[in-house]
Design an enzyme around this catalytic site. Structure first.
Site, PDB file in Angstrom:
ATOM      1  NE  ARG A 151      -4.448  -0.156   2.355  1.00  0.00           N
ATOM      2  CZ  ARG A 151      -5.318  -1.160   2.313  1.00  0.00           C
ATOM      3  NH1 ARG A 151      -4.893  -2.385   2.179  1.00  0.00           N
ATOM      4  NH2 ARG A 151      -6.603  -0.926   2.376  1.00  0.00           N
ATOM      5  NE  ARG A 192     -16.881  -3.773   2.968  1.00  0.00           N
ATOM      6  CZ  ARG A 192     -15.653  -3.626   2.467  1.00  0.00           C
ATOM      7  NH1 ARG A 192     -15.243  -4.402   1.488  1.00  0.00           N
ATOM      8  NH2 ARG A 192     -14.850  -2.704   2.937  1.00  0.00           N
ATOM      9  NE  ARG A 237     -11.485   1.711   4.444  1.00  0.00           N
ATOM     10  CZ  ARG A 237     -12.658   1.090   4.384  1.00  0.00           C
ATOM     11  NH1 ARG A 237     -13.674   1.514   5.132  1.00  0.00           N
ATOM     12  NH2 ARG A 237     -12.827   0.072   3.579  1.00  0.00           N
TER      13      ARG A 237
END
Ligand code: ADP
Length: 191
Positions: free
Chosen positions: A87, A126, A149
């Site tokens: 990441r 979700r 995020r």
């Protein structure tokens, strides 16, 4: 065969990784899952990362590289799928080094391409589905953490697209289609 699934939160990396596990006997290495497991088991490291994750920030390179290193020492079956790792550029360099040391190659870097509106919808859904099914939503599946995020993705992770492109390893896949369509497109890329 070892591959990376790259893409923002909600792009479908985990879903597609699961298909690759089923189809090709590969091993899914999701740093997100590993960190959640550490958090749930109440280890010292779990306590350290819990707040960072709930906020939506990235945990330190040192921690995630350590987790990955451990897993690479185990059985590799049909190869590794790196899901949510690397990441950062430092993680990408570290992964390259670890694979070199093992005499392993990185065969494909698949970028799941989606637009941001879809990501937000998917993650909000979700969370709702998890609650409707009687469970609890992930601590970081809320509007506030999602913003963090996404920002972490654009600031820290999206440079990896250029990094792997420059290495000649990047392959883009349209992540907006139905799950089965994306699965087929990935299968085509992997051959
Ligand atoms: P998503 O892809 O939906 O954001 P993940 O399950 O991959 O979810 O990751 C959840 C959280 O775990 C991240 O927001 C971050 O806090 C942490 N995390 C996961 N992988 C890494 C990583 N490679 N480096 C740093 N932090 C990570």
């Amino acid at each position: 065969m070892n591959i990376i699934l790259l893409g923002p939160p909600g792009a479908g990396k985990g879903t597609q990784a699961q298909h690759l596990v089923d189809d090709r006997n590969m091993i899914q290495l999701s740093t997100g899952d590993m960190l959640r497991a550490a958090k749930d088991s109440g280890t010292e490291m779990g306590k350290v990362v819990a707040d960072v994750m709930a906020r939506g920030d990235l945990v330190t390179d040192e921690i995630v590289i350590g987790l990955i290193r451990e897993k690479l020492e185990g059985d590799k079956q049909g190869g590794f799928i790196f899901d949510g790792f690397p990441r950062t550029l430092a993680q990408a360099d570290a992964l390259g080094q670890l694979l070199d040391e093992m005499g392993e190659s990185l065969d494909h870097v698949i970028e799941l391409q989606v637009n941001d509106d879809v990501l937000v919808d998917r993650i909000v859904n979700r969370a709702k589905e998890a609650v409707a099914a009687g469970g609890t939503a992930r601590a970081d599946d809320n509007a506030e953490s999602l913003k963090v995020r996404l920002m972490a993705y654009y600031k820290q992770t999206s440079p990896l697209i250029g990094y792997y492109y420059a290495k000649g390893q990047l392959q883009g896949v349209d992540g907006l289609g139905q799950i089965a369509e994306v699965r087929a497109e990935i299968a085509g890329v992997l051959g």
